[in-house]
Design a protein around this motif. Structure first.
Motif, PDB file in Angstrom:
ATOM      1  N   ALA A   1      -8.729   2.741  -5.401  1.00 62.63           N
ATOM      2  CA  ALA A   1      -7.726   1.708  -5.700  1.00 62.63           C
ATOM      3  C   ALA A   1      -6.344   2.084  -5.175  1.00 62.63           C
ATOM      4  O   ALA A   1      -5.567   1.208  -4.771  1.00 62.63           O
ATOM      5  N   HIS A   2      -6.049   3.366  -5.141  1.00 59.70           N
ATOM      6  CA  HIS A   2      -4.766   3.805  -4.589  1.00 59.70           C
ATOM      7  C   HIS A   2      -4.676   3.474  -3.102  1.00 59.70           C
ATOM      8  O   HIS A   2      -3.609   3.117  -2.606  1.00 59.70           O
ATOM      9  N   TYR A   3      -5.793   3.602  -2.410  1.00 57.39           N
ATOM     10  CA  TYR A   3      -5.805   3.306  -0.975  1.00 57.39           C
ATOM     11  C   TYR A   3      -5.486   1.830  -0.718  1.00 57.39           C
ATOM     12  O   TYR A   3      -4.866   1.500   0.287  1.00 57.39           O
ATOM     13  N   GLU A   4      -5.913   0.963  -1.621  1.00 61.77           N
ATOM     14  CA  GLU A   4      -5.588  -0.464  -1.477  1.00 61.77           C
ATOM     15  C   GLU A   4      -4.085  -0.681  -1.592  1.00 61.77           C
ATOM     16  O   GLU A   4      -3.487  -1.410  -0.791  1.00 61.77           O
ATOM     17  N   ALA A   5      -3.465  -0.042  -2.582  1.00 63.99           N
ATOM     18  CA  ALA A   5      -2.013  -0.162  -2.756  1.00 63.99           C
ATOM     19  C   ALA A   5      -1.273   0.439  -1.565  1.00 63.99           C
ATOM     20  O   ALA A   5      -0.272  -0.120  -1.100  1.00 63.99           O
ATOM     21  N   VAL A   6      -1.772   1.558  -1.055  1.00 61.91           N
ATOM     22  CA  VAL A   6      -1.158   2.195   0.109  1.00 61.91           C
ATOM     23  C   VAL A   6      -1.240   1.269   1.323  1.00 61.91           C
ATOM     24  O   VAL A   6      -0.251   1.075   2.042  1.00 61.91           O
ATOM     25  N   GLY A   7      -2.401   0.684   1.542  1.00 62.90           N
ATOM     26  CA  GLY A   7      -2.565  -0.214   2.688  1.00 62.90           C
ATOM     27  C   GLY A   7      -1.634  -1.412   2.618  1.00 62.90           C
ATOM     28  O   GLY A   7      -0.970  -1.755   3.603  1.00 62.90           O
ATOM     29  N   ALA A   8      -1.571  -2.046   1.463  1.00 62.73           N
ATOM     30  CA  ALA A   8      -0.690  -3.207   1.306  1.00 62.73           C
ATOM     31  C   ALA A   8       0.771  -2.803   1.483  1.00 62.73           C
ATOM     32  O   ALA A   8       1.555  -3.533   2.117  1.00 62.73           O
ATOM     33  N   SER A   9       1.131  -1.630   0.964  1.00 60.14           N
ATOM     34  CA  SER A   9       2.514  -1.152   1.093  1.00 60.14           C
ATOM     35  C   SER A   9       2.857  -0.810   2.536  1.00 60.14           C
ATOM     36  O   SER A   9       3.974  -1.082   3.000  1.00 60.14           O
ATOM     37  N   LEU A  10       1.901  -0.227   3.247  1.00 57.75           N
ATOM     38  CA  LEU A  10       2.124   0.069   4.658  1.00 57.75           C
ATOM     39  C   LEU A  10       2.330  -1.206   5.452  1.00 57.75           C
ATOM     40  O   LEU A  10       3.263  -1.304   6.262  1.00 57.75           O
ATOM     41  N   LEU A  11       1.496  -2.185   5.216  1.00 58.30           N
ATOM     42  CA  LEU A  11       1.636  -3.452   5.942  1.00 58.30           C
ATOM     43  C   LEU A  11       2.962  -4.131   5.619  1.00 58.30           C
ATOM     44  O   LEU A  11       3.610  -4.689   6.511  1.00 58.30           O
ATOM     45  N   ASP A  12       3.394  -4.070   4.362  1.00 58.61           N
ATOM     46  CA  ASP A  12       4.698  -4.628   4.001  1.00 58.61           C
ATOM     47  C   ASP A  12       5.829  -3.891   4.711  1.00 58.61           C
ATOM     48  O   ASP A  12       6.776  -4.508   5.201  1.00 58.61           O
ATOM     49  N   ALA A  13       5.740  -2.558   4.748  1.00 62.98           N
ATOM     50  CA  ALA A  13       6.773  -1.768   5.423  1.00 62.98           C
ATOM     51  C   ALA A  13       6.810  -2.082   6.916  1.00 62.98           C
ATOM     52  O   ALA A  13       7.892  -2.197   7.508  1.00 62.98           O
ATOM     53  N   LEU A  14       5.636  -2.229   7.514  1.00 60.90           N
ATOM     54  CA  LEU A  14       5.587  -2.583   8.933  1.00 60.90           C
ATOM     55  C   LEU A  14       6.189  -3.962   9.166  1.00 60.90           C
ATOM     56  O   LEU A  14       6.957  -4.157  10.117  1.00 60.90           O
ATOM     57  N   ALA A  15       5.861  -4.915   8.308  1.00 57.43           N
ATOM     58  CA  ALA A  15       6.404  -6.263   8.444  1.00 57.43           C
ATOM     59  C   ALA A  15       7.931  -6.254   8.356  1.00 57.43           C
ATOM     60  O   ALA A  15       8.609  -6.996   9.071  1.00 57.43           O
ATOM     61  N   ASP A  16       8.466  -5.390   7.479  1.00 56.10           N
ATOM     62  CA  ASP A  16       9.923  -5.267   7.344  1.00 56.10           C
ATOM     63  C   ASP A  16      10.554  -4.576   8.545  1.00 56.10           C
ATOM     64  O   ASP A  16      11.746  -4.771   8.802  1.00 56.10           O
ATOM     65  N   SER A  17       9.799  -3.758   9.253  1.00 57.70           N
ATOM     66  CA  SER A  17      10.370  -2.834  10.230  1.00 57.70           C
ATOM     67  C   SER A  17      10.082  -3.177  11.683  1.00 57.70           C
ATOM     68  O   SER A  17      10.623  -2.524  12.578  1.00 57.70           O
ATOM     69  N   ILE A  18       9.231  -4.158  11.922  1.00 62.12           N
ATOM     70  CA  ILE A  18       8.863  -4.505  13.303  1.00 62.12           C
ATOM     71  C   ILE A  18       9.359  -5.905  13.613  1.00 62.12           C
ATOM     72  O   ILE A  18       9.002  -6.877  12.933  1.00 62.12           O
ATOM     73  N   ASP A  19      10.189  -5.995  14.625  1.00 64.56           N
ATOM     74  CA  ASP A  19      10.692  -7.296  15.049  1.00 64.56           C
ATOM     75  C   ASP A  19       9.555  -8.130  15.629  1.00 64.56           C
ATOM     76  O   ASP A  19       8.736  -7.625  16.403  1.00 64.56           O
ATOM     77  N   GLY A  20       9.473  -9.381  15.223  1.00 65.47           N
ATOM     78  CA  GLY A  20       8.441 -10.268  15.736  1.00 65.47           C
ATOM     79  C   GLY A  20       7.072 -10.040  15.109  1.00 65.47           C
ATOM     80  O   GLY A  20       6.052 -10.382  15.712  1.00 65.47           O
ATOM     81  N   TRP A  21       7.035  -9.471  13.923  1.00 65.49           N
ATOM     82  CA  TRP A  21       5.768  -9.229  13.211  1.00 65.49           C
ATOM     83  C   TRP A  21       4.990 -10.529  13.121  1.00 65.49           C
ATOM     84  O   TRP A  21       5.542 -11.568  12.786  1.00 65.49           O
TER      85      TRP A  21
END
Length: 139
Positions: free
Chosen positions: A90-110
């Motif tokens: 279950a932690h891996y699910e939270a990590v994955g969602a958090s990573l994708l959110d961080a990428l969305a915040d950090s990559i122009d044109g996501w």
């Protein structure tokens, strides 16, 4: 294994970061601790060394994503280590969602293409780490 298109999408998205890879890692932890505050105690009070470790691992994984012979032994070690820290699937699910959110915040044109490629990469990484943790736990 990721497709050539997914690998190219990930490489191109890294070039569109609107921050440093270190800031991306820090943003990830901000998202993770908001999403799953119960995991905060699994980390040291001072997060700077952990942020650097994550930054280095992200760069490594992206650099080796098409070379599973090199990547998988490292992921096995990480999975075993995380099992020892108390990480559960279950932690891996939270990590994955958090990573994708961080990428969305950090990559122009996501966009959805990048989301799909990064999701595939994270799925490959987390599946391998979880399998290694289960093997370690069964030993």
């Amino acid at each position: 294994m990721l497709s050539v298109e997914q690998q190219a999408t990930i490489q191109a998205s890294i070039e569109r970061l609107n921050c440093s890879t270190r800031q991306l890692a820090a943003t990830f932890y901000d998202h993770l601790f908001k999403r799953a505050p119960q995991v905060r105690d699994m980390f040291p009070p001072q997060m700077s060394p952990q942020v650097i470790k994550l930054e280095q691992m992200l760069v490594y994984v992206v650099g080796c994503m098409n070379d599973t012979e090199t990547l998988f032994p490292i992921l096995d070690e990480l999975g075993e280590a995380h099992e020892g820290f108390g990480a559960v699937p279950a932690h891996y699910e939270a990590v994955g969602a958090s990573l994708l959110d961080a990428l969305a915040d950090s990559i122009d044109g996501w966009d959805d293409t990048q989301l799909a490629a990064w999701s595939a990469l994270y799925g490959m990484v987390s599946d391998r780490m979880i399998a290694a943790a289960r093997k370690q736990g069964a030993a």
